[in-house]
Design a protein around this motif. Structure first.
Motif, short mmCIF file in Angstrom:
data_model
loop_
_atom_site.label_atom_id
_atom_site.label_comp_id
_atom_site.label_asym_id
_atom_site.label_seq_id
_atom_site.Cartn_x
_atom_site.Cartn_y
_atom_site.Cartn_z
N ASN A 258 0.62 -0.99 0.43
CA ASN A 258 0.12 -0.22 -0.15
C ASN A 258 1.02 1.22 0.25
O ASN A 258 -0.05 2.51 0.17
N ASN A 259 2.41 0.85 0.10
CA ASN A 259 3.14 2.73 -0.23
C ASN A 259 2.98 2.83 -1.62
O ASN A 259 3.95 2.59 -2.61
N ASN A 260 2.19 3.73 -1.71
CA ASN A 260 2.10 4.37 -3.23
C ASN A 260 1.76 5.64 -3.01
O ASN A 260 0.84 6.39 -1.99
N SER A 261 1.15 6.76 -4.13
CA SER A 261 1.09 8.00 -4.34
C SER A 261 -0.76 8.63 -3.96
O SER A 261 -1.03 9.10 -3.36
N SER A 262 -1.22 6.92 -4.28
CA SER A 262 -2.82 7.37 -4.07
C SER A 262 -2.68 6.98 -2.14
O SER A 262 -4.11 7.14 -2.11
N ASN A 263 -1.81 6.55 -2.01
CA ASN A 263 -2.05 6.77 -0.09
C ASN A 263 -1.52 7.09 0.96
O ASN A 263 -0.55 6.95 1.04
N MET A 264 -1.61 8.37 1.60
CA MET A 264 -1.33 9.00 1.57
C MET A 264 -1.68 10.04 2.83
O MET A 264 -1.14 10.83 3.56
N THR A 265 -1.93 9.09 3.94
CA THR A 265 -2.16 9.40 5.17
C THR A 265 -1.72 7.80 6.04
O THR A 265 -0.88 6.71 5.47
N PRO A 266 -1.34 8.09 7.84
CA PRO A 266 -0.34 7.06 8.08
C PRO A 266 -1.51 5.93 8.44
O PRO A 266 -0.87 4.73 8.83
N GLU A 267 -2.47 6.22 8.13
CA GLU A 267 -3.90 5.01 8.42
C GLU A 267 -3.34 4.28 6.99
O GLU A 267 -4.09 3.08 6.73
N SER A 268 -3.19 4.56 5.97
CA SER A 268 -3.88 3.79 4.44
C SER A 268 -2.15 3.71 3.78
O SER A 268 -1.98 3.05 3.46
N THR B 250 10.41 6.52 -0.91
CA THR B 250 10.63 6.68 0.80
C THR B 250 9.76 7.89 0.20
O THR B 250 9.50 9.16 1.06
N SER B 251 9.44 8.21 -1.14
CA SER B 251 9.01 9.30 -1.72
C SER B 251 7.85 9.23 -0.87
O SER B 251 7.52 11.01 -0.61
N ASN B 252 7.06 8.75 -0.57
CA ASN B 252 5.23 9.45 0.17
C ASN B 252 5.46 9.92 1.24
O ASN B 252 4.97 10.59 1.57
N ALA B 253 6.45 8.66 2.16
CA ALA B 253 6.63 9.38 3.45
C ALA B 253 7.51 10.81 3.07
O ALA B 253 7.59 11.95 4.09
N LYS B 254 8.46 11.04 2.99
CA LYS B 254 9.08 12.35 2.23
C LYS B 254 8.58 13.64 1.93
O LYS B 254 8.31 14.26 2.85
N ALA B 255 6.87 12.97 1.26
CA ALA B 255 5.99 14.42 1.07
C ALA B 255 5.50 14.40 1.94
O ALA B 255 4.51 15.68 1.98
N TYR B 256 5.09 13.42 2.69
CA TYR B 256 3.91 13.69 3.97
C TYR B 256 4.91 14.33 4.66
O TYR B 256 3.83 15.74 5.73
#
Lengths: 728, 247
Positions: free
Chosen positions: A60-70, A203-209
């Motif tokens: 589920n680590n992809n750019s459409s999931n951008m919350t800690p829950e998803s 790590t891109s999604n976490a970095k962006a978040y």
């Protein structure tokens, strides 16, 4: 001189009341973790996070999931929310914990300010090279063979180009444009690392978040190394610092290597931590960024190794490493050869000196599936046991970022590679030597405490080298159990039913309670000096075989105990004794508190010998073996290195009439005489023997003779002068 | 000349000749010891120059190979610049053997520089102890007392110690004069605490102050010789240094 008669001999350790032997009967081997003494299995049960379990949801680590829950990669780092509230843009977030944030940036400043040229160069290479390539260094002596076998390559040379301060170089990898080839002779290893790296690892999604700036954007005092300045992105809005991507990648590759080559687990982990640290050295990341990168990588790697679809990939990599890579002689330099240095560096980089800001008393949590990270390291343990290893080696709670719900942040994989740090319940280890590798022989380096008992079964050899204090006792059912430290066997009783118990510690080994050996057991002691005593703080019940291997030319005095004990069970004696490294005429002798080895032929000689001086035949023509493995030996040992086997038919104890044939009782007279001749000088050992400080003066009476010469000349002159005077 | 004078003169002559012979003998001994030592020094230095190949860990280094042929009890070499100390180290199974034997196993007043018999010859003990005679001609450990001089000490804080396997840099952190009542020749420290206590004591005793840190992870070397400053019989001069492996 310190020969003491038996009756007056004092035990060094306090006496512990003698316990009943019946306890032996209670020991029945079991092949799984037994009922808990202090903690039950719920302690190692996984705890689900808001995003679920990482290993189940890593995809589920992809750019459409951008919350800690998803998105689990954001969720596993969500403790960062306690320190930092992300803003709507790259530069408008809010620092929630000033102390931690300020320490984080101050640490970046101090590390960049104090970096050496060598560190800066290494940081440049790690920044520019493919992280998988950089991680190869953890293989140490096998690195070059891996590079050759996997056709691993980089276009970034070891020496930094002079124009690197203005030109940004990219790694063109090998001649096929990849870091290493999957169709090479080590392709399965390459395949495992590629698989882990492609398992939702970005790590891109976490970095962006999180949008936490890189340290040089927080403070101008953080200096990026000049050769990496061309690499700084001009647009800071897409250039987050937390978590560090290079660190994440370095650890991911390293977990792959460690899975395939668990023999170098600690070294590979240390290399990973060095890659992470280099990001701070480079000025590109702060300690919190690097910590975040490690935590995420740990979860991702475990996820990849847990995925049933990857089973054949990981099995093939492990097999290939052992069939192809490790069968070649390692030739390259190992920068991670010192265990203590590795341990210190790795441990420091787990927390970077951050203080604990949260609850420091929370029990360890072991994430679901984390045991896969060490399944090749401990092939003889089951999954639950591996989880206990992770549980007992985890970090304390309360550190910034590390207290995620599942427990990924608190895992300490370096420590875990050293085995249990506590027996929280009874542990049974079954090692089948026929399966080779760690099944055949393994060493647990950690200091083990806890109230559990260790049961060793199976034909393999387990060595304990920590300063152990577990209290539940030790049962050796089969195979070998070796002590590599004086307290290896903890504080409980030790029972050897059918195994070989080995001692090879120069300071001797202490058994904290009773010791019992059965008919089929073997006790194997290597003795190179008089300190090398097996000290049993309880009742000794001997049977089976005793092997005594004397090394380094050491010949024990008649009053130097080989095994000491508080009491000897009635009619108890080894049924077979094998002595190597001593002349044939040596044999064992039991008294009330110790077992000795005595020279049955030379009582008279010994009366004239100093207790610290080996018998006279050991004197002049020594011929020490220079074999470093066995350590130097005198020829009195090697020349007489005959194995002597004595079938002892009768049982001896201190009260039998046989005793006056054996030395200890007879030594009383000798010791008294000898004691008078001792000079009151210098070193005494623990059991009272005195080593004389050699007299190293120059006893040439040159001044006396010069004086005599002068005096005689003067006297002659006086006589002659008197004679002349009288004549006048 | 009366008979009394004759007797006195004759006695003087006898004593004079006797003393002369003795002094000559002592001088001869010193010279001979030096000669014998020269032989092995030349050989060792020659070996050092020839040995280009780096020996792998845990094997006898090439410069020691031929020395071991002479005497397999040779366990190392000690070199201290600006002193005469440049000698092989021997080890027997007791601490008496090499008090009066040279490395050729010939009787010699100077004896040998030797390692305590309890020590592991590869210097893996926490304390490795080396003994040597304080010879009046300055040979063996005769010049160790130079380290009691502050100027000399400040310019000679390090020396080299070689086992047959490894080279070590020795950083001197303690020098003092004592008697044998002080037990500084323990080779075994069962706990870190005991070891660190000992380090504290010997640092405290030192005549010189240094900023060298010795931790429980460090091993030390101790050079011990006689010294008459405190006691003609039991006086000792002791020097302790921290060992650091060099390549």
């Amino acid at each position: 001189m310190a020969i003491k008669c038996n009756e007056t001999r004092e035990k060094r350790k306090s006496k512990i009341p003698v316990l009943a032997l019946a306890a032996v009967i209670c020991f029945q081997g079991s092949n799984s973790v037994l009922a808990a003494n202090s903690l039950d299995e719920s302690a190692i049960a996984p705890q689900e996070a808001s995003y679920g379990y990482y290993v189940d949801n890593y995809a589920n680590n992809n750019s459409s999931n951008m919350t800690p829950e998803s998105n689990p990669s954001i969720g596993v780092l969500s403790e960062f929310h306690d320190l930092w509230e992300p803003g709507t843009s790259w530069d408008n977030g809010t620092v929630l914990n000033e102390d931690i944030h300020n320490y984080n940036i101050a640490k970046s400043i101090s590390i960049t300010e104090n970096r050496t040229d060598e560190e800066a160069k290494a940081a440049y290479l790690i920044d520019r090279r493919h992280q998988n390539y950089s991680a190869i260094a953890g293989l140490g002596p096998h690195a070059d063979n891996f590079i050759a076998g996997a056709n691993a390559g980089t276009t970034i040379p070891d020496e930094i180009p002079e124009d690197a301060t203005s030109v940004g170089y990219d790694d063109g990898s090998n001649n096929n444009g990849v870091w290493a080839d999957q169709n090479s002779s080590l392709g399965s290893m390459v395949g495992l690392i590629d698989t882990i790296r492609n398992s939702g690892a970005s790590t891109s999604n976490a970095k962006a978040y999180y949008s936490y700036k890189r340290p040089f954007r927080w403070s101008e005092d953080v200096s990026v190394i000049p050769t990496l300045v061309p690499r700084i992105k001009e647009d800071p809005s897409t250039d987050g610092g937390f978590p560090s991507g290079h660190t994440n990648a370095g650890y991911l590759a390293s977990y792959g290597f460690a899975y395939a080559v668990p023999e170098r687990y600690e070294e590979i982990m240390t290399r990973a931590s060095e890659m992470g640290n280099s990001r701070i050295v480079a000025g590109m990341h702060s300690p919190l960024d690097v910590i975040g990168g490690r935590v995420m990588a740990t979860a991702v790697a475990a996820s990849a190794l847990n995925d049933p679809n990857n089973k054949s990939v990981k099995d093939a990599a492990h097999a290939q490493a052992h069939e192809v890579l490790l069968t070649q002689e390692g030739t390259s330099e190992d920068n991670y050869s010192d265990y203590e240095t590795n341990k210190q560096n790795y441990t420091e980089r787990l927390t970077y000196g951050f203080e604990q800001i949260g609850d420091t008393t929370k029990p360890m949590v072991v994430p679901k599936g984390a045991e896969a990270l060490i399944e090749t390291r401990f092939p003889y343990l089951d999954d639950a046991q591996r989880r206990w290893v992770l549980y007992t080696t985890g970090l304390p709670s309360g550190y910034p970022v590390l207290d995620d719900t599942e427990g990924w942040g608190r895992l300490n994989l370096f420590a875990a590679a050293g085995g249990y740090e506590a027996f929280e319940n009874d542990v049974t280890v079954s090692m089948d030597a026929a399966r080779g590798g760690f099944n055949e022989a393994d060493t647990w380096k950690n200091d083990i405490d806890g109230s559990g008992k260790l049961t060793k079964s199976g034909t393999g050899a387990l060595t304990l080298s920590g300063d152990n204090s577990y209290t539940g006792g030790t049962l050796l059912e089969e195979g070998t159990l070796a002590a590599n430290s004086g307290s290896a066997f903890g504080e409980g009783e030790v029972v050897n039913t059918e195994g070989t118990l080995i001692e090879n510690v120069s300071n001797g080994v202490t058994i904290g309670n009773n010791f019992t050996q059965s008919e089929a057991g073997t006790l194997d002691l290597t003795i190179g000096n008089k300190e090398e005593v097996l000290d049993i703080n309880g009742e000794a019940t001997f049977d089976g075989t005793l092997k005594l291997n004397f090394t380094d030319g050491f010949i024990p005095d008649a009053d130097t105990p080989i095994i000491s004990y508080d009491a000897l069970a009635e009619k108890s004696a080894f049924s077979k004794v094998e002595i190597t490294g001593l002349p044939d005429n040596y044999e064992v002798s039991y008294d009330a508190n110790a077992l000795y080895v005595v020279d049955s032929n030379s009582q008279e000689e010994e009366e004239n010998e100093s207790p610290v001086v080996p018998p006279s035949e050991t004197g002049d023509d020594n011929n020490p073996s220079k074999d470093p493995v066995t350590e130097p030996e005198d020829d009195n040992a090697s020349a007489t290195e005959t194995t002597k086997e004595t079938e002892e038919t009768d049982t001896v104890d201190s009260t039998t009439e046989n005793e006056d044939k054996k030395t200890p009782a007879k030594l009383e007279d000798a010791s008294k005489e000898s004691n008078n001749s001792v000079k009151p000088v210098t070193s005494s050992s623990a059991d009272g023997d005195v080593v004389e400080n050699p007299k190293t003066g120059d006893d040439t009476n040159i001044i006396l003779y010069v004086g005599l010469l002068a005096a005689s000349a003067i006297a002659a002159a006086v006589v002659i002068w008197q004679r002349k005077f009288r004549r006048r | 000349m009366n008979w009394l004078q004759k007797i006195i003169l004759l006695t003087c002559l006898v004593v004079f000749l006797f003393s002369l012979i003795k002094i000559g003998g002592i001088g001869f001994d010193y010279v001979q010891s030096e000669q014998v030592m020269k032989e092995i020094q030349v050989q060792y230095k020659g070996n050092l120059q020839e040995s280009k190949a780096i020996a792998s860990e845990n094997s006898v280094r090439s410069q020691f190979q031929s020395l071991l042929d002479i005497n397999p009890n040779i366990v190392g070499w000690l070199t201290i610049d600006n002193t005469k100390i440049d000698y092989p180290i021997l080890q027997s199974s007791d601490n008496n053997h090499y008090l009066n034997r040279n490395y050729k196993e010939e009787t010699s007043k100077s004896g040998s520089i030797f390692m305590d018999f309890r020590n592991k010859s590869d210097a893996q003990d926490r304390q490795t102890i080396i003994y040597g005679h304080q010879m009046k001609d300055g040979s063996m450990f005769g010049q160790l007392d130079k380290f009691l001089d502050e100027d000399f000490f400040s310019q000679n804080k390090e020396f080299q110690f070689d086992t047959i396997y490894e080279s070590y840099k020795v950083e001197i952190f303690s020098v003092y004069v004592t008697t044998t009542d002080f037990n500084y020749i323990e080779t075994d420290f069962p706990t870190d605490e005991e070891y660190l206590d000992f380090i504290d004591v010997i640092e405290e005793k030192s005549k010189m102050r240094t900023d060298i840190q010795v931790t429980e992870k460090d091993n030390i070397i101790t050079l011990s010789t006689c010294n008459e400053l405190q006691d003609p019989e039991d006086g000792r001069l002791v020097l302790h240094g921290k060992l650091t492996k060099t390549n």
